[in-house]
Design an enzyme around this catalytic site. Structure first.
Site, short mmCIF file in Angstrom:
data_model
loop_
_atom_site.label_atom_id
_atom_site.label_comp_id
_atom_site.label_asym_id
_atom_site.label_seq_id
_atom_site.Cartn_x
_atom_site.Cartn_y
_atom_site.Cartn_z
N TRP A 191 0.73 -1.26 0.01
CA TRP A 191 0.06 0.21 0.15
C TRP A 191 0.85 1.17 0.02
O TRP A 191 1.69 1.40 0.82
CB TRP A 191 -0.96 0.00 1.15
CG TRP A 191 -1.56 1.45 1.43
CD1 TRP A 191 -2.77 1.72 0.42
CD2 TRP A 191 -1.51 2.49 2.33
NE1 TRP A 191 -3.29 2.90 0.87
CE2 TRP A 191 -2.29 3.38 2.00
CE3 TRP A 191 -0.52 2.73 3.25
CZ2 TRP A 191 -2.44 4.51 2.42
CZ3 TRP A 191 -0.46 4.03 3.71
CH2 TRP A 191 -1.32 4.86 3.57
N ARG A 440 -9.57 -1.59 8.58
CA ARG A 440 -10.03 -0.27 8.60
C ARG A 440 -11.42 -0.21 8.93
O ARG A 440 -12.35 0.48 8.44
CB ARG A 440 -10.01 0.30 6.97
CG ARG A 440 -10.06 1.83 6.84
CD ARG A 440 -9.86 2.15 5.41
NE ARG A 440 -9.87 3.57 5.25
CZ ARG A 440 -10.72 4.29 4.73
NH1 ARG A 440 -12.05 3.76 4.40
NH2 ARG A 440 -10.81 5.72 4.64
N LYS A 474 -16.31 7.58 -7.87
CA LYS A 474 -14.89 6.91 -7.54
C LYS A 474 -15.46 5.48 -6.51
O LYS A 474 -16.16 5.60 -5.62
CB LYS A 474 -14.35 8.09 -6.68
CG LYS A 474 -13.00 7.30 -6.06
CD LYS A 474 -12.27 8.37 -5.18
CE LYS A 474 -10.89 8.05 -4.60
NZ LYS A 474 -10.24 8.91 -3.89
N TRP A 475 -14.99 4.54 -7.14
CA TRP A 475 -15.51 3.27 -6.52
C TRP A 475 -14.18 2.68 -5.45
O TRP A 475 -13.06 2.25 -6.45
CB TRP A 475 -15.86 2.28 -7.49
CG TRP A 475 -16.49 0.88 -7.08
CD1 TRP A 475 -15.86 0.11 -6.36
CD2 TRP A 475 -17.71 0.43 -7.48
NE1 TRP A 475 -16.45 -1.22 -6.17
CE2 TRP A 475 -17.84 -1.03 -6.82
CE3 TRP A 475 -18.91 0.70 -8.29
CZ2 TRP A 475 -18.86 -1.90 -7.07
CZ3 TRP A 475 -19.72 -0.31 -8.59
CH2 TRP A 475 -19.67 -1.37 -7.82
N ASP A 476 -14.47 2.81 -4.48
CA ASP A 476 -13.40 2.34 -3.53
C ASP A 476 -13.52 1.02 -2.92
O ASP A 476 -14.71 0.57 -2.94
CB ASP A 476 -13.13 3.30 -2.32
CG ASP A 476 -11.48 3.53 -2.10
OD1 ASP A 476 -10.81 2.48 -2.24
OD2 ASP A 476 -11.31 4.70 -1.37
N ASP A 546 -2.46 5.61 -3.23
CA ASP A 546 -2.81 6.44 -2.29
C ASP A 546 -1.66 7.60 -2.03
O ASP A 546 -1.84 8.44 -1.22
CB ASP A 546 -3.31 5.79 -1.05
CG ASP A 546 -4.69 5.32 -1.04
OD1 ASP A 546 -5.37 5.98 -1.90
OD2 ASP A 546 -5.38 4.68 -0.25
#
Length: 736
Positions: A191, A440, A474-476, A546
């Site tokens: 990440w 998360r 925006k598809w997270d 990110d």
């Protein structure tokens, strides 16, 4: 019934001569303009792979080709090796038949070229079957002539009376011989550190690129690779290179096995590890598509082949036209905003010349308001405290300011602290009797379940209904799968989950694209977690990482560019000090780095100085001059961010070679003496190009404004004085 099926299958094989010892070998050729994949049907009905590489028009001699392989060293290079008979290799297909038989031996039944409405595309199907157990395999090859890409997948059909368990079910097997060495280039990372380049010489044995994360599957590795043949060095311009990429948004594995005959076999497909797929009687499993290309002009040629194919066939909206520049609210506001905050950001975005505003996380949830990442996920209703006028009021305001409007969703996930989790605990992916682990502060929803598929489609559908002025989603997806279990799947089908989840996602996306063909959709997934050609069939772009820091992005964007075109790489200018690294980086370098992809901004414009806003307006206007080259042009990587020199560049050249843009960077202090020399490949030798630097007040180089031939630029090049960390330059080259 079973005896009848076996009799019919045997008759088919006999009619096709698949098992006849007197059958003459037959050649099957799959060709593009410059690439051939050649198969040979042997006398015993086995189908062997004979060649993948440069085009061979007369492949007839390969019918008599001998590998000189001893029988006690196993079978030859079968095009789809199965577990059974003399196959000692890793199998592309390993099955337990309905009667418990562990063996499968595939023999030729037939092949044909299928009709195609596209003259650039030729489809070939090769049919195989086990002559003892009624299990059929179709191998489908799609040749894209101009792009020099060949895609392949398998279709496995169970004709038995009971279920067959598939322990391995790869998309393709590719065997290479005659090369002294293989240098593998792959992507690795994590990440905010995605797409880091790694080169590995392949020795005997097996090396794998794989994941079992299901979601966020491309952070650590990516289902794509390059093989440099007969060399121990990676070269952009020279040598033979094979590149491959798997179109799959789930668990994957690509195995590279070199045997004692120095034959390299590549197996690519869905990861079979702990993922046995139970295929019921009469059912067919179609595997993901594996995309291959071959280049005899180095890694750059392989990348350009893939990019051309992707823009025309592999990505959603590849021919849509220019993507809007945007301001995303996340790093500028996070969860802390109201209507006044958003209106101010919209005003600033419009003033700087941006074309879209995207409202990120934090706009939803009332009983459990989304004021942090611990609550509200799954409850897709507008937060009345933050946005009393709803989404339509803010979207309409953006449109009145001349901007498009986008919004963030994460429909595959749910917080425990949500109304959705209270209503539907059975929708959560968890093993019965075990705790569902949190990542998360959220759980994964079970997309193998059709009810969950309906819900996820409904999230998208309901969000678009909030305003007719929503242009972009925006598809997270911010967690992976672990400790899996499905309340929907039967106990003896739990291992089907890994495939059924990904297929469930695709079914949702098919419904979305049928209803909303023109809405732009970004695949985010914690940044670079869903960068694959399976997702890109439905998504217009990916959020590359990110990590928005420009220095980190130099390697992330470089690695991604090996396989995926700049047209899909979201690249944003963010604040300084950067929120991830803390680095302080000049605004010009941040813009010049982001301008090598799909330019956006991710900061609070009110925190910029007047001079910074003025420069942003200038840089955004400049980007609009050349973004067609970034999105549609041929990419030439000039050096690398891994080079010891500390300088490199990215060149995009129009298809007619009349225009180009060159972005150059310095990523370490070089002292006062060395000056980089960039030789610009890809231009036309005879054409004269005027070179002009953008986003500077006065000329900084002797060649700014000069007219130079393509031959000069290729052989001699340009030498901008990039000597200090964060020096950068953007040059437009235009033919006279």
């Amino acid at each position: 019934m079973k005896k009848l099926l076996l009799t019919l299958l045997a008759a088919m094989c006999a009619a096709a001569g698949a098992t006849g010892a007197d059958r003459a070998p037959e050649i099957i050729s799959v060709n593009t303009d410059r690439v051939s994949l050649i198969l040979c049907v042997e006398r015993d009905g086995r189908v062997h792979m004979r060649h993948f590489g440069g085009r061979i028009d007369d492949a007839a001699p390969l019918a008599a080709y001998s590998t000189h392989r001893r029988p006690d060293h196993g079978a030859g290079e079968e095009i789809y090796p199965a577990m059974g008979g003399r196959n000692f290799r890793l199998p592309a297909l390993r099955a337990t038949h309905a009667d418990g038989d562990l063996n499968t031996e595939l023999r030729y039944v037939s092949h044909e070229t299928l009709p195609s409405a596209d003259a650039d595309v030729e489809r070939t199907v090769v049919r195989l079957a086990d002559p003892v157990r009624p299990l059929e395999v179709e191998l489908l090859f799609t040749a894209y002539r101009r792009e020099n890409v060949i895609a392949t997948r398998s279709r496995i059909t169970n004709r038995q009376q009971g279920p067959v368990t598939l322990h391995a079910f790869y998309s393709s097997a590719l065997s290479l011989h005659g090369y002294g060495s293989y240098l593998l280039t792959q992507l690795r990372g994590g990440w905010a550190d995605e797409a880091q380049i790694e080169h590995l010489p392949l020795g005997h044995g097996t090396h794998s690129i794989s994941t079992r994360k299901l979601v966020k599957a491309t952070h650590s590795e990516n289902p794509a690779f390059m093989l440099s043949l007969d060399t121990d060095r990676f070269d952009e311009e020279h040598g033979e290179v094979i590149a491959g990429a798997l179109a799959w948004s789930g668990n994957y594995r690509i195995d590279f096995s070199v045997d004692e005959y120095d034959v390299l076999t590549i197996l690519a497909g869905a990861n079979p590890d702990a993922s046995e797929y139970v295929l019921d009687a009469g059912r067919t499993l179609t595997t993901p598509e594996m995309i291959y290309t071959f280049s005899d002009c180095g890694a750059g040629g392989a990348s350009r082949n893939l990019h051309d194919w992707a823009r025309r066939y592999g990505i959603r909206g590849g021919d849509r036209g220019h993507v809007p520049t945007l301001l995303n609210s996340w790093e500028g506001a996070y969860f802390d905003f109201d209507e006044a905050t958003l209106r101010g950001m919209i005003d600033d975005a419009a003033a700087m010349g941006l074309e879209m505003f995207v409202l990120d996380d934090g706009w939803f949830g009332n009983k459990y308001p989304r004021n942090h990442d611990r609550a509200g996920l799954g409850d897709w209703e507008v937060n009345r405290a933050k946005l009393p006028g709803g989404i339509d009021r803010i979207a309409s305001y953006a449109h009145r300011q001349g901007l498009k409007f986008g919004i963030w969703i994460e429909p595959e996930m749910v917080n425990p602290q949500s109304e959705l989790a209270e209503r539907h605990p059975e929708w959560v992916v968890r093993a019965e009797g075990r705790e569902a682990p949190l990542i998360r502060h959220q759980w994964l929803l079970d997309l193998s379940n059709p009810e969950v598929q309906d819900f996820v489609f409904g999230v998208f559908d309901h969000t678009l209904a909030l305003s007719k002025k929503i242009d972009y989603i925006k598809w997270d997806a911010n967690r992976h799968a672990e400790s899996v279990g499905s309340a929907y799947l039967p106990a003896d089908r739990q291992s089907n989950f890994w495939v059924d989840y990904a297929e469930g996602l695709y079914r949702v996306m098919e419904r979305i694209r049928a209803k909303y063909p023109d809405v732009l959709i970004q695949a985010c997934s914690s940044g670079g977690g869903r960068v694959d050609y399976g997702a890109l069939k439905y998504f217009d772009e990916v959020w590359t990482s990110d990590d928005t820091e420009a220095l980190s992005r130099s390697r992330i964007q470089y690695g991604t560019s090996l396989f995926y075109p700049a047209a899909v790489m979201g690249a944003h200018v963010s604040a300084s000090p950067n929120h991830q690294s803390g680095n302080v980086i000049p605004l010009k370098f941040r813009f010049d780095m982001a301008s090598a992809g799909r330019l956006g901004m991710e900061l609070q414009p009110r925190q910029m100085s007047d001079s910074e806003r003025a420069f942003a307006r200038r840089a955004i206007a400049s980007y609009k001059e050349f973004r067609d080259l970034v999105e549609e042009g041929d990419l030439y990587r000039i050096g690398s961010p891994y080079d010891p020199s500390g300088t490199f560049g990215t060149l995009y050249v129009s298809k007619d070679k009349r225009r180009a843009v060159f972005l150059a960077y310095c990523i370490r202090y070089r002292g006062h003496t060395p000056v980089p020399q960039f030789r610009l490949r890809g231009l036309d030798d005879e054409t004269r190009y005027t070179v002009r630097e953008l986003n500077v007040d006065r000329p900084r180089c002797w060649f700014d404004g000069e007219t130079l031939t393509g031959a000069y630029l290729r052989h001699e090049g340009i030498n901008p004085p990039l000597q200090r960390l964060y020096d950068s330059a953007v040059y437009i080259l235009e033919a006279e």
